[in-house]
Structure formats: structure tokens, C-alpha cells
Design a protein around this motif. Sequence first.
Motif, mmCIF file in Angstrom:
data_model
loop_
_atom_site.group_PDB
_atom_site.id
_atom_site.type_symbol
_atom_site.label_atom_id
_atom_site.label_comp_id
_atom_site.label_asym_id
_atom_site.label_seq_id
_atom_site.Cartn_x
_atom_site.Cartn_y
_atom_site.Cartn_z
ATOM 1 N N GLY A 266 0.845 -1.188 0.000
ATOM 2 C CA GLY A 266 0.000 0.000 0.000
ATOM 3 C C GLY A 266 0.876 1.231 0.000
ATOM 4 N N LEU A 267 0.250 2.384 -0.041
ATOM 5 C CA LEU A 267 0.979 3.653 -0.114
ATOM 6 C C LEU A 267 0.843 4.398 1.213
ATOM 7 N N VAL B 6 6.421 3.216 -0.071
ATOM 8 C CA VAL B 6 5.810 1.901 -0.214
ATOM 9 C C VAL B 6 6.661 0.866 0.507
ATOM 10 N N ARG B 7 5.970 -0.142 0.999
ATOM 11 C CA ARG B 7 6.646 -1.271 1.618
ATOM 12 C C ARG B 7 6.744 -2.365 0.570
ATOM 13 N N ASP B 8 7.980 -2.690 0.227
ATOM 14 C CA ASP B 8 8.205 -3.668 -0.826
ATOM 15 C C ASP B 8 7.643 -5.022 -0.462
ATOM 16 N N ASP C 79 10.146 -6.217 2.374
ATOM 17 C CA ASP C 79 9.660 -5.401 3.489
ATOM 18 C C ASP C 79 10.433 -4.097 3.659
ATOM 19 N N LYS C 80 11.239 -3.760 2.685
ATOM 20 C CA LYS C 80 11.938 -2.475 2.754
ATOM 21 C C LYS C 80 10.933 -1.350 2.534
ATOM 22 N N LEU C 81 11.143 -0.235 3.248
ATOM 23 C CA LEU C 81 10.315 0.951 3.061
ATOM 24 C C LEU C 81 11.054 1.882 2.106
ATOM 25 N N ILE C 82 10.474 2.104 0.947
ATOM 26 C CA ILE C 82 11.098 2.919 -0.096
ATOM 27 C C ILE C 82 10.365 4.248 -0.188
ATOM 28 N N GLY D 94 4.116 -0.114 10.621
ATOM 29 C CA GLY D 94 5.108 -1.157 10.828
ATOM 30 C C GLY D 94 6.553 -0.720 10.926
ATOM 31 N N TYR D 95 6.789 0.602 11.048
ATOM 32 C CA TYR D 95 8.160 1.069 11.148
ATOM 33 C C TYR D 95 8.266 2.118 12.259
#
Lengths: 110, 115
Positions: free
Chosen positions: A31-32, A90-92, A96-99, B103-104
Motif C-alpha cells: 500500500g501507499l 511503499v513497503r516492498d 519489506d523495505k520501506l522505499i 510497521g516502522y
Amino acid sequence: GQSLEQPSEVTAVEGAIVQINCTYQTSGFYGLSWYQQHDGGAPTFLSYNALDGLEETGRFSSFLSRSDSYGYLLLQELQMKDSASYFCAVRDWDTDKLIFGTGTRLQVFP
Amino acid sequence: GAVVSQHPSWVICKSGTSVKIECRSLDFQATTMFWYRQFPKQSLMLMATSNEGSKATYEQGVEKDKFLINHASLTLSTLTVTSAHPEDSSFYICSAEGTGPYGYTFGSGTRLTVV
């Protein structure tokens, strides 16, 4: 990979409404999300769209259209304290990386 | 709520020296920690992902021998900038996965200036 594009800068006056757009190219995401960052500070979570449509949280609303690979953050009743940088993210799906997007610097004038 | 304590908040060092940045999860266990770098007026760029007890994975273009990451426990991850140069001057920030909104949970960031 993930790529999120935003306008570099937006200006507005107090009390106005401003929309910050985010167009993305992703290989899969949950999701965004949107973050606010004041100079020298950490990003602060604002909003998240898992599904298409509008999410409203007080003065801030966020919209997502997966079919258009597009989202936006809407800020209403702007205040001077809203002057900051805003990032979509976005969460890949796989890592699970946050970009983060390229970021938009909002300047609110009196 | 979940808190990640990052230290130092700012540091000035001489060119050629090394600097260590710490991120501690105060009330939860952080299995995964992400490290970002942010240059002025730019976005947060992911540098590496660290997992407790294993080697960090680095993003393309990030020198693993220059940016040493250690995640020896579930509550502590460190980033060491070795042989720092002025071009390493930046804002470094960590983020723990698994807690916090979306989640972060982010640390407060470290402003590194290399002179």
C-alpha cells in the motif's frame, strides 16, 4: 524495483488546501503511505492506503488508485507548522523495505 | 509506544576518522533495522538492511567496507562510517521494522559533519 515520483516543491498560503501527488512504478507493494519530515527531524507517519480510495485523518487525507499507479496527500486548512517535506512511501512486497518517494517541500506563507 | 533511540544526534569529525552511530529499540525487539542516508533537500535513501545475528545486506552502490553495520542483539544496531570524508556528511537515520504506525519506528537521526 520501486520508483516514486513527487513534485519537488509546493507553496500555499495559510488556510488553503494543497494536494501533493505521487506516481509510482512498483513490482509489488502492500500500500501507499505518507510521511512528514521537518528539517533536521525524523519522518513522522501521516497516513496509509492499503486499498483504493480516500482515507481521512483530520486535516489530512490520502488517496490511492492502483489502476493509475497514483496517489495523493491532501492537506486542508493549512497552517504555518505544515511547512515541511512530505514523502510517499511503499513497503516492498518481497523485502519489506520501506522505499521513499522523491519528496515534496511544502512552504506555507501567511 | 515503540521507541528507537538513536545516538548521537549530531557529530563533527575530522576527515579520515571513524564514527559510530547507535540505534537502540527501547521497549521492543528489533529483528530488522533499516539504515537510511539523506542529503540536504533530498529523499531518504536506503543504505542497508541489518538482521540480528547475520550480515547486513547493502543496497547497490553502498560500500559495505565503508559503512559497517552490526546488529549483534535484538535491541542494538550500529552503523560505523569508516575513514569518513566530507562527502559522507549527511543525515543518517535508522528504522526498526515490525512496530509503530505502518510497521516502522524511526530513530531521531544523526547529523554527521566531516571536516
